[in-house]
Write a protein that holds these residues in place. Structure first.
Motif, short mmCIF file in Angstrom:
data_model
loop_
_atom_site.label_atom_id
_atom_site.label_comp_id
_atom_site.label_asym_id
_atom_site.label_seq_id
_atom_site.Cartn_x
_atom_site.Cartn_y
_atom_site.Cartn_z
N GLU A 68 -19.16 -71.21 -11.81
CA GLU A 68 -18.32 -70.57 -10.79
C GLU A 68 -18.30 -69.07 -11.05
OE1 GLU A 68 -14.85 -73.55 -9.66
OE2 GLU A 68 -15.00 -73.26 -11.84
N SER A 69 -18.28 -68.29 -9.98
CA SER A 69 -18.32 -66.84 -10.11
C SER A 69 -17.34 -66.19 -9.13
CB SER A 69 -19.73 -66.32 -9.84
OG SER A 69 -19.76 -64.92 -9.92
N THR A 70 -16.81 -65.04 -9.54
CA THR A 70 -15.90 -64.29 -8.68
C THR A 70 -16.65 -63.46 -7.65
OG1 THR A 70 -15.85 -62.46 -10.26
CG2 THR A 70 -14.10 -64.15 -10.44
N ASP A 71 -17.98 -63.36 -7.78
CA ASP A 71 -18.80 -62.63 -6.81
C ASP A 71 -20.19 -63.24 -6.79
OD1 ASP A 71 -20.12 -60.24 -5.36
OD2 ASP A 71 -18.02 -59.62 -5.51
N VAL A 72 -21.05 -62.74 -5.92
CA VAL A 72 -22.39 -63.27 -5.75
C VAL A 72 -23.22 -63.05 -7.02
CG1 VAL A 72 -24.52 -63.10 -4.42
CG2 VAL A 72 -22.31 -62.87 -3.28
N ILE A 73 -23.91 -64.13 -7.46
CA ILE A 73 -24.80 -64.07 -8.62
C ILE A 73 -26.07 -64.86 -8.32
CG2 ILE A 73 -22.93 -63.85 -10.33
CD1 ILE A 73 -23.48 -66.89 -10.97
N THR A 74 -27.05 -64.72 -9.17
CA THR A 74 -28.17 -65.64 -9.21
C THR A 74 -28.10 -66.34 -10.56
OG1 THR A 74 -29.72 -64.05 -10.17
CG2 THR A 74 -29.63 -64.19 -7.75
N ALA A 75 -28.68 -67.55 -10.65
CA ALA A 75 -28.65 -68.29 -11.91
C ALA A 75 -29.88 -69.16 -12.03
CB ALA A 75 -27.38 -69.16 -11.98
N TYR A 76 -30.38 -69.28 -13.24
CA TYR A 76 -31.47 -70.22 -13.50
C TYR A 76 -31.33 -70.76 -14.91
CZ TYR A 76 -33.97 -66.28 -15.76
OH TYR A 76 -34.33 -65.22 -16.54
N LEU A 77 -31.91 -71.94 -15.11
CA LEU A 77 -31.93 -72.60 -16.41
C LEU A 77 -33.27 -72.26 -17.07
CD1 LEU A 77 -30.35 -74.84 -18.08
CD2 LEU A 77 -32.03 -76.40 -17.14
N GLU A 78 -33.22 -71.82 -18.30
CA GLU A 78 -34.41 -71.41 -19.04
C GLU A 78 -34.55 -72.32 -20.26
OE1 GLU A 78 -36.15 -67.07 -19.91
OE2 GLU A 78 -34.12 -67.39 -20.65
N VAL A 79 -35.69 -73.00 -20.36
CA VAL A 79 -35.95 -73.91 -21.47
C VAL A 79 -37.08 -73.34 -22.31
CG1 VAL A 79 -36.65 -76.24 -22.14
CG2 VAL A 79 -35.26 -75.90 -20.09
N PHE A 80 -36.80 -73.11 -23.60
CA PHE A 80 -37.82 -72.67 -24.55
C PHE A 80 -38.22 -73.87 -25.38
CE2 PHE A 80 -35.06 -68.98 -23.89
CZ PHE A 80 -35.98 -68.03 -23.51
N SER A 81 -39.49 -74.26 -25.31
CA SER A 81 -39.97 -75.43 -26.02
C SER A 81 -41.40 -75.19 -26.47
CB SER A 81 -39.91 -76.66 -25.11
OG SER A 81 -40.49 -77.76 -25.72
N THR A 82 -41.78 -75.82 -27.55
CA THR A 82 -43.15 -75.69 -28.05
C THR A 82 -44.15 -76.17 -27.02
OG1 THR A 82 -42.33 -76.05 -30.29
CG2 THR A 82 -44.69 -76.35 -29.94
N TYR A 83 -43.84 -77.24 -26.32
CA TYR A 83 -44.82 -77.86 -25.44
C TYR A 83 -44.66 -77.56 -23.96
CZ TYR A 83 -46.05 -80.62 -29.51
OH TYR A 83 -46.45 -81.00 -30.75
N ASN A 84 -43.47 -77.22 -23.49
CA ASN A 84 -43.29 -77.16 -22.04
C ASN A 84 -42.17 -76.21 -21.65
OD1 ASN A 84 -44.04 -77.90 -19.48
ND2 ASN A 84 -42.72 -79.69 -19.40
N SER A 85 -42.27 -74.93 -22.01
CA SER A 85 -41.26 -73.96 -21.61
C SER A 85 -41.30 -73.79 -20.10
CB SER A 85 -41.51 -72.61 -22.29
OG SER A 85 -41.29 -72.71 -23.67
#
Length: 178
Positions: A68-85
């Motif tokens: 939840e945000s008090t104003d407009v944002i962008t968001a993404y999930l970032e996965v760091f992995s040896t095999y499949n970042s």
């Protein structure tokens, strides 16, 4: 071994961004204050990963996150992995609706990267869809185009619809059998 971040960026105005897990009342929400045009992230360290990472399929879990945000944002999930970042866009209001299709690569089968029961830091790759309910008593109808796992008792057959009822913040993972 892998780490997960939820990356959030503000636009022209500052924003206060809060991350919570609605179906898990023992989780204390985390807040980030962003100045205008800035970026920060929520770090899902090894202690938080089990609270949000889906390792179960064909069962209801309490792992959905709410941002939840008090104003407009962008968001993404970032996965760091040896095999499949990878990174995954979080859709916000654009992710709400009643009809969804999940496209997948169909030439190659799932891959286990040589994982064994004693492998450390080995993550098996399977095509899957994670569904998160935004309100209570949400009935989700699923019609798989290929066989998908049904707990440990077999598969939900391709083309045969089935349903699950979720409450706000609950999740359900559909995982391809191959």
């Amino acid at each position: 071994n892998h780490t997960i971040h939820v990356v959030v960026s503000s636009m022209a105005s500052p924003a206060t961004v809060t991350l919570s897990i609605p179906a898990n009342p023992s989780f204390t929400p985390i807040t980030i204050n962003l100045s205008a045009n800035s970026t920060d992230y929520f770090d899902f360290n090894s202690l938080m990963l089990p609270l949000v990472e889906e390792n179960e399929w064909d069962q209801i879990t309490n792992k959905g996150i709410l941002i939840e945000s008090t104003d407009v944002i962008t968001a993404y999930l970032e996965v760091f992995s040896t095999y499949n970042s990878d990174i995954f866009a979080l859709k916000g209001k654009n992710g709400l609706g009643s009809d969804f299709y999940a496209p997948f690569e169909t030439t190659w089968g799932n891959h286990d990267f040589g994982c064994t029961s004693t492998s450390t830091g080995c993550v098996q790759a399977f095509s899957s869809v994670n569904i998160v309910a935004t309100e209570n008593n949400t009935t989700v109808w699923i019609t798989p185009s290929v066989d998908v796992y049904k707990n440990s008792t077999g598969v939900h057959a391709a083309g045969v619809p089935y349903s699950v009822i979720l409450n706000k913040g609950q999740t359900f993972t559909v995982r391809a059998a191959d």
